[in-house]
Motif scaffolding. Structure first.
Motif, PDB file in Angstrom:
ATOM      1  N   LEU A   1      -5.151   0.047  -4.369  1.00 18.86           N
ATOM      2  CA  LEU A   1      -5.029   0.212  -5.816  1.00 18.86           C
ATOM      3  C   LEU A   1      -3.618   0.605  -6.225  1.00 18.86           C
ATOM      4  N   TYR A   2      -2.837   1.109  -5.255  1.00 17.90           N
ATOM      5  CA  TYR A   2      -1.465   1.522  -5.535  1.00 17.90           C
ATOM      6  C   TYR A   2      -0.518   0.951  -4.481  1.00 17.90           C
ATOM      7  N   THR A   3       0.675   0.599  -4.911  1.00 22.17           N
ATOM      8  CA  THR A   3       1.715   0.143  -3.998  1.00 22.17           C
ATOM      9  C   THR A   3       2.979   0.953  -4.251  1.00 22.17           C
ATOM     10  N   GLU A   4       3.924   0.843  -3.330  1.00 24.00           N
ATOM     11  CA  GLU A   4       5.206   1.520  -3.476  1.00 24.00           C
ATOM     12  C   GLU A   4       6.254   0.554  -4.012  1.00 24.00           C
ATOM     13  N   ALA A   5       7.142   1.053  -4.839  1.00 23.46           N
ATOM     14  CA  ALA A   5       8.310   0.300  -5.296  1.00 23.46           C
ATOM     15  C   ALA A   5       9.541   1.139  -5.014  1.00 23.46           C
ATOM     16  N   TRP A   6      10.573   0.505  -4.464  1.00 23.20           N
ATOM     17  CA  TRP A   6      11.811   1.212  -4.116  1.00 23.20           C
ATOM     18  C   TRP A   6      12.980   0.592  -4.873  1.00 23.20           C
ATOM     19  N   ILE A   7      13.803   1.445  -5.459  1.00 21.22           N
ATOM     20  CA  ILE A   7      15.037   0.998  -6.121  1.00 21.22           C
ATOM     21  C   ILE A   7      16.181   1.842  -5.579  1.00 21.22           C
ATOM     22  N   SER A   8      17.247   1.191  -5.129  1.00 21.89           N
ATOM     23  CA  SER A   8      18.424   1.890  -4.613  1.00 21.89           C
ATOM     24  C   SER A   8      19.627   1.574  -5.494  1.00 21.89           C
ATOM     25  N   TYR A   9      20.472   2.582  -5.719  1.00 26.29           N
ATOM     26  CA  TYR A   9      21.664   2.398  -6.539  1.00 26.29           C
ATOM     27  C   TYR A   9      22.833   3.156  -5.907  1.00 26.29           C
ATOM     28  N   ILE A  10      23.966   2.464  -5.736  1.00 28.13           N
ATOM     29  CA  ILE A  10      25.148   3.080  -5.138  1.00 28.13           C
ATOM     30  C   ILE A  10      25.928   3.817  -6.223  1.00 28.13           C
ATOM     31  N   LEU A  11      25.834   5.129  -6.215  1.00 28.07           N
ATOM     32  CA  LEU A  11      26.556   5.951  -7.192  1.00 28.07           C
ATOM     33  C   LEU A  11      27.992   6.239  -6.771  1.00 28.07           C
ATOM     34  N   THR A  12      28.252   6.242  -5.479  1.00 29.64           N
ATOM     35  CA  THR A  12      29.508   6.788  -4.976  1.00 29.64           C
ATOM     36  C   THR A  12      30.726   5.925  -5.300  1.00 29.64           C
ATOM     37  N   THR A  13      30.541   4.688  -5.812  1.00 24.19           N
ATOM     38  CA  THR A  13      31.700   3.915  -6.244  1.00 24.19           C
ATOM     39  C   THR A  13      32.393   4.590  -7.428  1.00 24.19           C
ATOM     40  N   GLY A  14      31.703   5.495  -8.099  1.00 17.10           N
ATOM     41  CA  GLY A  14      32.322   6.220  -9.210  1.00 17.10           C
ATOM     42  C   GLY A  14      33.461   7.111  -8.778  1.00 17.10           C
ATOM     43  N   ASN A  15      33.578   7.360  -7.478  1.00 17.88           N
ATOM     44  CA  ASN A  15      34.653   8.209  -6.972  1.00 17.88           C
ATOM     45  C   ASN A  15      35.974   7.468  -6.822  1.00 17.88           C
TER      46      ASN A  15
ATOM     47  N   ALA B   1       0.864  -1.184   0.000  1.00 17.07           N
ATOM     48  CA  ALA B   1       0.000   0.000   0.000  1.00 17.07           C
ATOM     49  C   ALA B   1       0.900   1.233   0.000  1.00 17.07           C
ATOM     50  N   VAL B   2       0.303   2.394  -0.238  1.00 14.17           N
ATOM     51  CA  VAL B   2       1.040   3.657  -0.159  1.00 14.17           C
ATOM     52  C   VAL B   2       1.101   4.078   1.304  1.00 14.17           C
ATOM     53  N   THR B   3       2.306   4.206   1.823  1.00 14.91           N
ATOM     54  CA  THR B   3       2.483   4.428   3.259  1.00 14.91           C
ATOM     55  C   THR B   3       3.138   5.751   3.611  1.00 14.91           C
ATOM     56  N   MET B   4       3.428   6.589   2.617  1.00 15.27           N
ATOM     57  CA  MET B   4       4.210   7.793   2.881  1.00 15.27           C
ATOM     58  C   MET B   4       3.410   8.893   3.582  1.00 15.27           C
ATOM     59  N   LEU B   5       2.062   8.850   3.518  1.00 11.95           N
ATOM     60  CA  LEU B   5       1.225   9.865   4.151  1.00 11.95           C
ATOM     61  C   LEU B   5       0.584   9.300   5.412  1.00 11.95           C
TER      62      LEU B   5
ATOM     63  N   LYS C   1       2.787  14.244   6.990  1.00 11.50           N
ATOM     64  CA  LYS C   1       3.270  14.474   8.343  1.00 11.50           C
ATOM     65  C   LYS C   1       3.807  13.174   8.908  1.00 11.50           C
ATOM     66  N   GLY C   2       4.511  13.269  10.024  1.00 12.79           N
ATOM     67  CA  GLY C   2       5.024  12.089  10.682  1.00 12.79           C
ATOM     68  C   GLY C   2       6.447  11.753  10.256  1.00 12.79           C
ATOM     69  N   GLU C   3       7.076  10.852  11.014  1.00  9.56           N
ATOM     70  CA  GLU C   3       8.466  10.484  10.768  1.00  9.56           C
ATOM     71  C   GLU C   3       8.644   9.800   9.413  1.00  9.56           C
ATOM     72  N   ARG C   4       7.692   8.955   9.046  1.00  8.96           N
ATOM     73  CA  ARG C   4       7.822   8.235   7.782  1.00  8.96           C
ATOM     74  C   ARG C   4       7.834   9.199   6.606  1.00  8.96           C
ATOM     75  N   PHE C   5       6.938  10.187   6.627  1.00 10.15           N
ATOM     76  CA  PHE C   5       6.920  11.145   5.529  1.00 10.15           C
ATOM     77  C   PHE C   5       8.235  11.925   5.476  1.00 10.15           C
ATOM     78  N   GLU C   6       8.740  12.349   6.636  1.00 11.79           N
ATOM     79  CA  GLU C   6       9.990  13.109   6.654  1.00 11.79           C
ATOM     80  C   GLU C   6      11.140  12.275   6.109  1.00 11.79           C
ATOM     81  N   GLU C   7      11.120  10.985   6.424  1.00 16.04           N
ATOM     82  CA  GLU C   7      12.148  10.083   5.893  1.00 16.04           C
ATOM     83  C   GLU C   7      12.048  10.006   4.368  1.00 16.04           C
ATOM     84  N   TYR C   8      10.838   9.821   3.846  1.00 17.10           N
ATOM     85  CA  TYR C   8      10.635   9.748   2.400  1.00 17.10           C
ATOM     86  C   TYR C   8      11.026  11.060   1.727  1.00 17.10           C
TER      87      TYR C   8
END
Length: 333
Positions: free
Chosen positions: A258-272, A214-218, A224-231
């Motif tokens: 009707l909607y869900t969240e999808a998260w993708i993370s990518y480490i960019l800093t290895t380019g340094n 589900a959509v959990t950011m609100l 409002k709330g800690e979760r929203f601030e984190e997002y």
């Protein structure tokens, strides 16, 4: 400085099936190299979608002599636990992301190094001696742990290698030996960078796509709330994105979202790790469908197609890793 960037729409984005309320994504990235000033990254073209990550590089040896070194792709760490709530494409395979690489158009023969760590100690040899596969969530690993001699199993429990997880599998309450170790894996090969010649390296893999059911950011429909601030900090969410989320249809009559969240993370800093900044950097993100909602941090991002967005930079030093949030449609109204 990274600027806020948000684009939105909605519908199905192919991603990992969510077995629990939340599946955690595994953070992946690009190629690593022992930090050197002799080889520079002339160009990096990075493409990210929920189906595939493609990275194309051009490297250049800036000296008048050949430079040899190890190029590695660190796989994300996998830690055993009773929940197992991480998004893995293949729980049974060492190459669980389907990693493949080419150099100058030819497939690279890569080596795989794996180590199992428990309580900060390397227990790889202990597991191998007992015939236990190193991949924590593989069926073969569970079978091997179940067959362990009782004294060996007790030793492993005392050392934090495994623990007994009690639950009813349909035949009454039983203890199930569950891995606790962390698997660290890396694919690597020895590359030779000749002077005065560009080296083209590419690699591909299927990303780990985490998310929720589900959509959990609100909170109560409000930002409002800690979760929203984190997002907000992680995905650079702004007011226009929040308003788009607030307009999404509520859950259906049976309670399914009707909607869900999808998260993708990518480490960019290895380019340094290469010699100086990335001379020419291009990031392309594909959200999968014109009606999806997407938010991520970037500078000077432009829309290049119905589902694609692009950021270009010269002399680029990656200052932080990339986090992508996609709100995806699960069914038609």
């Amino acid at each position: 400085m990274l600027l806020r960037f948000c684009l939105f729409a909605a519908l199905l984005l192919p991603g990992a099936a969510l077995a629990n309320d939340t599946m955690a994504e595994l953070k992946t990235g690009g190629l690593s190299y022992v930090q050197t000033l002799d080889v520079e990254m002339v160009k990096e073209d990075l493409f990210i979608s929920s189906k595939e990550v493609r990275v194309d590089y051009i490297f250049r040896n800036t000296t008048d002599k050949s430079v040899s070194g190890i190029v590695a792709f660190p796989m994300p760490e996998i830690t055993g636990s009773p929940e197992g709530n991480i998004a893995m494409n293949d729980m049974q395979a060492d190459n669980f992301l389907g990693f493949a690489a080419t150099q100058d158009g030819e497939p690279v023969k890569v080596e795989l190094q794996q180590r199992a760590i428990a309580n900060s100690l390397d227990v790889t040899d202990d597991l191998v001696k007992q015939g236990v596969p190193l991949l924590p969530f593989a069926d073969a690993t569970a079978d091997a742990l179940a067959r362990l001699d009782a004294k060996v199993a007790q030793d492993f429990k005392e050392r934090g290698v495994l623990f007994d997880n009690s639950y009813d599998d349909g035949g009454g309450m039983k203890d199930h030996r569950t891995p606790l170790w962390t698997l660290r894996s890396a694919y690597w090969w020895r590359a030779i960078f000749a002077p005065g010649r560009d080296i083209h390296v590419s690699h591909r893999y299927k990303p780990s796509v985490g998310g929720t059911v589900a959509v959990t950011m609100l909170e109560d429909g409000k930002p409002k709330g800690e979760r929203f601030e984190e997002y907000k900090a992680r995905y650079c969410i702004d007011d226009s994105f929040v308003k788009a989320v607030q307009k999404l249809p509520p859950p259906s009559d049976d309670g399914s979202a009707l909607y869900t969240e999808a998260w993708i993370s990518y480490i960019l800093t290895t380019g340094n790790n290469w010699g100086g900044p990335i001379k020419s950097f291009t990031l392309t993100v594909d959200k999968g469908d014109p009606r999806n909602l997407i938010s991520f941090c970037g500078a000077g991002v432009t829309k290049t197609g119905p589902t694609t967005f692009q950021m270009k930079a010269q002399d680029f030093y990656p200052g932080k890793d990339l986090e992508i949030l996609i709100l995806q449609r699960t069914q038609e109204e």
